[in-house]
Design an enzyme around this catalytic site. Structure first.
Site, PDB file in Angstrom:
ATOM      1  N   ASN A  98      36.765  35.059  35.130  1.00 16.07           N
ATOM      2  CA  ASN A  98      35.930  33.963  34.650  1.00 16.07           C
ATOM      3  C   ASN A  98      35.142  33.379  35.812  1.00 16.07           C
ATOM      4  O   ASN A  98      35.364  33.725  36.968  1.00 16.07           O
ATOM      5  CB  ASN A  98      36.807  32.884  34.007  1.00 16.07           C
ATOM      6  CG  ASN A  98      37.139  33.238  32.563  1.00 16.07           C
ATOM      7  OD1 ASN A  98      36.431  34.021  31.928  1.00 16.07           O
ATOM      8  ND2 ASN A  98      38.217  32.670  32.061  1.00 16.07           N
ATOM      9  N   LYS A 174      29.460  31.829  28.490  1.00 15.18           N
ATOM     10  CA  LYS A 174      30.921  31.768  28.713  1.00 15.18           C
ATOM     11  C   LYS A 174      31.235  30.732  29.785  1.00 15.18           C
ATOM     12  O   LYS A 174      32.193  29.969  29.680  1.00 15.18           O
ATOM     13  CB  LYS A 174      31.421  33.155  29.134  1.00 15.18           C
ATOM     14  CG  LYS A 174      32.912  33.215  29.496  1.00 15.18           C
ATOM     15  CD  LYS A 174      33.747  33.822  28.399  1.00 15.18           C
ATOM     16  CE  LYS A 174      35.240  33.577  28.563  1.00 15.18           C
ATOM     17  NZ  LYS A 174      35.978  34.683  29.077  1.00 15.18           N
TER      18      LYS A 174
HETATM   19  N1  NAP Z   1      44.189  36.409  30.488  1.00  9.92           N
HETATM   20  C1  NAP Z   1      43.112  36.285  29.692  1.00  9.92           C
HETATM   21  O1  NAP Z   1      43.224  36.280  28.461  1.00  9.92           O
HETATM   22  C2  NAP Z   1      41.727  36.189  30.288  1.00  9.92           C
HETATM   23  C3  NAP Z   1      40.622  36.195  29.413  1.00  9.92           C
HETATM   24  C4  NAP Z   1      39.337  36.143  29.945  1.00  9.92           C
HETATM   25  C5  NAP Z   1      39.160  36.093  31.315  1.00  9.92           C
HETATM   26  N2  NAP Z   1      40.257  36.070  32.124  1.00  9.92           N
HETATM   27  C6  NAP Z   1      40.027  36.003  33.575  1.00  9.92           C
HETATM   28  O2  NAP Z   1      40.611  37.149  34.163  1.00  9.92           O
HETATM   29  C7  NAP Z   1      41.014  36.848  35.502  1.00  9.92           C
HETATM   30  C8  NAP Z   1      42.471  37.239  35.655  1.00  9.92           C
HETATM   31  O3  NAP Z   1      43.232  36.425  34.784  1.00  9.92           O
HETATM   32  P1  NAP Z   1      44.689  36.859  34.307  1.00  9.92           P
HETATM   33  O4  NAP Z   1      45.014  36.013  33.135  1.00  9.92           O
HETATM   34  O5  NAP Z   1      44.777  38.330  34.191  1.00  9.92           O
HETATM   35  O6  NAP Z   1      45.550  36.362  35.566  1.00  9.92           O
HETATM   36  P2  NAP Z   1      47.014  36.816  35.980  1.00  9.92           P
HETATM   37  O7  NAP Z   1      47.769  37.321  34.799  1.00  9.92           O
HETATM   38  O8  NAP Z   1      47.577  35.707  36.801  1.00  9.92           O
HETATM   39  O9  NAP Z   1      46.748  38.064  36.912  1.00  9.92           O
HETATM   40  C9  NAP Z   1      46.208  37.966  38.182  1.00  9.92           C
HETATM   41  C10 NAP Z   1      46.847  39.037  39.013  1.00  9.92           C
HETATM   42  O10 NAP Z   1      46.278  39.014  40.311  1.00  9.92           O
HETATM   43  C11 NAP Z   1      47.301  39.275  41.235  1.00  9.92           C
HETATM   44  N3  NAP Z   1      46.933  38.850  42.583  1.00  9.92           N
HETATM   45  C12 NAP Z   1      46.963  37.609  43.140  1.00  9.92           C
HETATM   46  N4  NAP Z   1      46.608  37.670  44.438  1.00  9.92           N
HETATM   47  C13 NAP Z   1      46.339  38.964  44.698  1.00  9.92           C
HETATM   48  C14 NAP Z   1      45.959  39.659  45.870  1.00  9.92           C
HETATM   49  N5  NAP Z   1      45.749  39.015  47.026  1.00  9.92           N
HETATM   50  N6  NAP Z   1      45.819  41.002  45.803  1.00  9.92           N
HETATM   51  C15 NAP Z   1      46.008  41.665  44.647  1.00  9.92           C
HETATM   52  N7  NAP Z   1      46.389  41.052  43.499  1.00  9.92           N
HETATM   53  C16 NAP Z   1      46.546  39.725  43.535  1.00  9.92           C
HETATM   54  C17 NAP Z   1      48.482  38.499  40.676  1.00  9.92           C
HETATM   55  O11 NAP Z   1      49.667  38.965  41.239  1.00  9.92           O
HETATM   56  P3  NAP Z   1      50.896  37.928  41.438  1.00  9.92           P
HETATM   57  O12 NAP Z   1      51.290  37.503  40.056  1.00  9.92           O
HETATM   58  O13 NAP Z   1      51.879  38.782  42.152  1.00  9.92           O
HETATM   59  O14 NAP Z   1      50.356  36.805  42.270  1.00  9.92           O
HETATM   60  C18 NAP Z   1      48.363  38.846  39.205  1.00  9.92           C
HETATM   61  O15 NAP Z   1      48.993  40.068  38.923  1.00  9.92           O
HETATM   62  C19 NAP Z   1      40.777  35.346  35.680  1.00  9.92           C
HETATM   63  O16 NAP Z   1      39.552  35.115  36.327  1.00  9.92           O
HETATM   64  C20 NAP Z   1      40.711  34.829  34.252  1.00  9.92           C
HETATM   65  O17 NAP Z   1      39.937  33.650  34.126  1.00  9.92           O
HETATM   66  C21 NAP Z   1      41.536  36.122  31.648  1.00  9.92           C
END
Ligand code: NAP
Length: 292
Positions: A98, A174
């Site tokens: 996002n 968005k």
């Molecule tokens: N989830 C949704 O439904 C959704 C929908 C639309 C957009 N988004 C967007 O998608 C993006 C990701 O969201 P998410 O919900 O997937 O988040 P998430 O579940 O927290 O996943 C993020 C991942 O990044 C990893 N990470 C953190 N620091 C890192 C690093 N230095 N190197 C490599 N990996 C690293 C985290 O690992 P650890 O847990 O080990 O820290 C985690 O596995 C965000 O920008 C969000 O706004 C999400």
């Protein structure tokens, strides 16, 4: 059968909810997906419908330059996630995050940055991720341009995936929805639909939407505005949902405010515009959440 030598090998930076979903579709399309963290990774993706849970084994990334990268970490971790990666000078990057601008200054000059906007939703925590809603996803470059050769193969296995040329209007729409709904629901700790029911929240939402329209109209006179109505429609369609910023604030995590409202404020600064409602809400969120 030997895979063609030009088959993209996708490196996943951010193997969380969205990263796991992207890996699932990429693998379904026949593309290898590798990870550096956690490495190797075994993931389980579960579904809202009758599909059986799927296990995904994502091997450790081999040494050597990265030519295809998915960035799906939360925006505040982008620099850390990319810091040690051996990116090829012409790396193709799918930015599945996002907000806007989170990879500015982090990619080689010759990188092909493809932005991803999705209305799908995934929840969970490593190693189990649950596909809550499988909706529309758009990929494209901010300035337009044709889809890469691998896109059609991926689109055949990624439900609701379309190429958008350019993708900027969808990104801006968005962004505005996120810039209004996320900080308000986070600060007031309410579900999205509350913005429509509470007159004070509704008034704050309208001010944020109007300021966003002023800025985006200044950036592009063709911007059609109408953000109040658009934000209300998103809040209505997701009335029972907890926004990602509310969820982050509830668990004391760093939020994505800098890539969302912060991006609007940086653009406003460049143009000499003031966006007081966004300025105030960024300060309020930062006061209640850890610094990036
Ligand atoms: N989830 C949704 O439904 C959704 C929908 C639309 C957009 N988004 C967007 O998608 C993006 C990701 O969201 P998410 O919900 O997937 O988040 P998430 O579940 O927290 O996943 C993020 C991942 O990044 C990893 N990470 C953190 N620091 C890192 C690093 N230095 N190197 C490599 N990996 C690293 C985290 O690992 P650890 O847990 O080990 O820290 C985690 O596995 C965000 O920008 C969000 O706004 C999400």
């Amino acid at each position: 059968m030997t895979p063609p030598s030009d088959l993209p090998v996708w490196h996943l930076a951010g193997a969380g909810n969205m990263g796991t979903l992207a890996a699932f579709y990429l693998r379904a399309a026949g593309f290898p997906v590798v990870v550096r963290r956690p490495s190797p990774a075994r993931k389980t993706l579960t579904f809202e419908d009758r599909r059986a849970p799927r296990t995904l084994d994502l091997p450790a990334a081999p040494a050597g330059p990265i030519r295809h990268l998915v960035v799906a970490c939360k925006t505040p971790y982008s620099a850390a996630a990319l810091a040690e990666l051996p990116l090829a000078p012409d790396v193709t990057v799918l930015r599945l995050q996002n907000g806007l601008g989170s990879l500015d200054g982090l990619l080689p000059a010759g990188a092909d940055l493809i932005e991803v906007v999705t209305t799908s939703a995934v929840k969970g925590r490593h190693p189990t991720h649950h596909l809550v809603a499988e909706n529309q996803t758009w990929m494209g470059r901010a300035r337009g341009g044709p889809a890469p050769a691998w896109f059609d193969t991926l689109a055949a296995h990624w439900p609701g995936l379309e190429w958008a040329a350019p993708i900027r209007e969808r990104q801006w729409r968005k962004l505005v929805a996120n810039a209004v709904i996320n900080p308000l629901t986070g600060l007031y700790d309410v579900p999205n639909g509350r913005l429509l029911e509470d007159p004070d929240l509704r008034a704050r939402a309208d001010r944020l939407a109007d300021e966003a329209d002023t800025l985006l109209g200044a950036l592009d006179p063709a911007w059609s505005g109408g953000s109040r109505q658009q934000v209300a429609a998103v809040a209505r369609a997701t009335a029972g949902n907890t926004s990602s910023m509310r969820a982050d604030m509830q668990r004391g995590a760093v939020t994505e405010i800098d890539a969302i409202n912060g991006w609007l404020l940086r653009q406003a600064d460049r143009l000499g515009l003031d966006l007081p409602a966004h300025r105030e809400i960024v300060a309020a969120v930062l006061e209640h959440s850890p610094a990036p």
